[in-house]
Design a protein around this motif. Structure first.
Motif, mmCIF file in Angstrom:
data_model
loop_
_atom_site.group_PDB
_atom_site.id
_atom_site.type_symbol
_atom_site.label_atom_id
_atom_site.label_comp_id
_atom_site.label_asym_id
_atom_site.label_seq_id
_atom_site.Cartn_x
_atom_site.Cartn_y
_atom_site.Cartn_z
ATOM 1 N N ARG A 180 0.850 -1.193 0.000
ATOM 2 C CA ARG A 180 0.000 0.000 0.000
ATOM 3 C C ARG A 180 0.886 1.243 0.000
ATOM 4 N N VAL A 181 0.649 2.100 -0.970
ATOM 5 C CA VAL A 181 1.397 3.335 -1.113
ATOM 6 C C VAL A 181 0.411 4.485 -1.015
ATOM 7 N N GLU A 182 0.713 5.455 -0.162
ATOM 8 C CA GLU A 182 -0.205 6.562 0.066
ATOM 9 C C GLU A 182 0.557 7.881 0.063
ATOM 10 N N GLY A 183 0.221 8.751 -0.887
ATOM 11 C CA GLY A 183 0.776 10.102 -0.923
ATOM 12 C C GLY A 183 2.277 10.170 -1.073
ATOM 13 N N GLY B 12 4.830 10.779 2.488
ATOM 14 C CA GLY B 12 3.970 9.646 2.172
ATOM 15 C C GLY B 12 4.301 8.400 2.975
ATOM 16 N N GLN B 13 3.492 7.386 2.775
ATOM 17 C CA GLN B 13 3.637 6.131 3.498
ATOM 18 C C GLN B 13 3.692 4.954 2.527
ATOM 19 N N ILE C 116 7.639 0.565 5.516
ATOM 20 C CA ILE C 116 8.978 0.367 4.965
ATOM 21 C C ILE C 116 9.577 1.637 4.374
ATOM 22 N N ALA C 117 8.816 2.726 4.330
ATOM 23 C CA ALA C 117 9.348 3.967 3.760
ATOM 24 C C ALA C 117 10.581 4.416 4.539
#
Length: 229
Positions: free
Chosen positions: A3-6, A56-57, A65-66
């Motif tokens: 999941r990738v957000e912003g 972002g995350q 993991i960012a």
């Protein structure tokens, strides 16, 4: 699963990604589509920690993991087939595979050679002696031998002859049937629409459209406006 957000990132003073968000669920094949220079490879490099995220995350199997170093991210179960293949030219095919193999899991040398019999024939050849298609087979097999939960392919069939390209697509179809989660960057939209579950179109560092294969195929204007050269 992923999941990738912003997500935002860039190089030096240049900002390339402007809030990328995407999702890959377990067992899905998902694509990132877009013209050259729109941020697809930068997205992959930021996911993997090669390029530091600025905002972002990113979560993989529930773990943030960012900002992690690339080796830690890969050890969590992400395998990369990079743009340009980057096989080790002064190692043999078999040495390239053994050098990165990690278990336990379903992928081993025998399975790699079953998937790509040509690699077994060339197993004593140096990586630099292989054709482009053979190097791509080796790059895919090398990533699979890490037994990844998520496989990422950046420009999966770029520059390959039609027969080799079809062999790569058949490999991806088999992986999907086995339940392998895959994130693909490629330009062969018609084939991707037959294989993938969902798609994201990236333009100037932003997701400007996302949807299913059916939705992509039902809107030819979408491809003409955002994907045609």
């Amino acid at each position: 699963m992923l999941r990738v957000e912003g997500l935002e990132s860039g190089y030096g003073n240049s900002r390339v990604l402007f809030g990328i968000s995407l999702l890959v669920d377990a067992g899905e094949v998902v694509t990132m589509l877009g013209r050259n220079g729109m941020g697809k490879t930068t997205t992959i490099h930021t996911l993997l920690g090669i390029v530091p995220p600025r905002a972002g995350q990113v979560t993989f199997q529930g773990q943030a993991i960012a900002g992690m170093p690339p080796y830690r991210i890969c050890r969590l179960g992400i395998g990369l087939v990079p743009e340009g293949r980057h096989v080790t030219t002064n190692l043999s095919v078999e040495e390239n595979l053994v050098a990165t193999a990690r278990g336990p899991g379903p992928w081993n040398l025998a399975e790699a050679y079953r998937l790509f019999p040509r690699l077994k024939e060339r197993r004593r050849s140096m990586g630099g002696q292989l054709s482009g298609g053979e190097q791509q087979m080796l790059a895919i097999s090398r990533a699979l031998l890490t037994n990844p939960s998520l496989l990422i392919l950046d420009e999966a069939t770029e520059g390959l002859a039609p027969l080799i390209r079809e062999e790569i697509w058949q490999c991806i179809r088999e992986l999907k049937q086995k339940g392998q989660s895959i994130l693909i960057v490629d330009k062969n939209i018609d084939t991707l629409a037959q294989i993938a579950d969902r798609h994201y179109i990236i333009e100037k560092g932003r997701v400007i459209w996302s949807g299913t294969s059916g939705q992509l195929q039902s809107d030819p204007e979408l491809s003409r406006r955002h994907l045609s050269v």
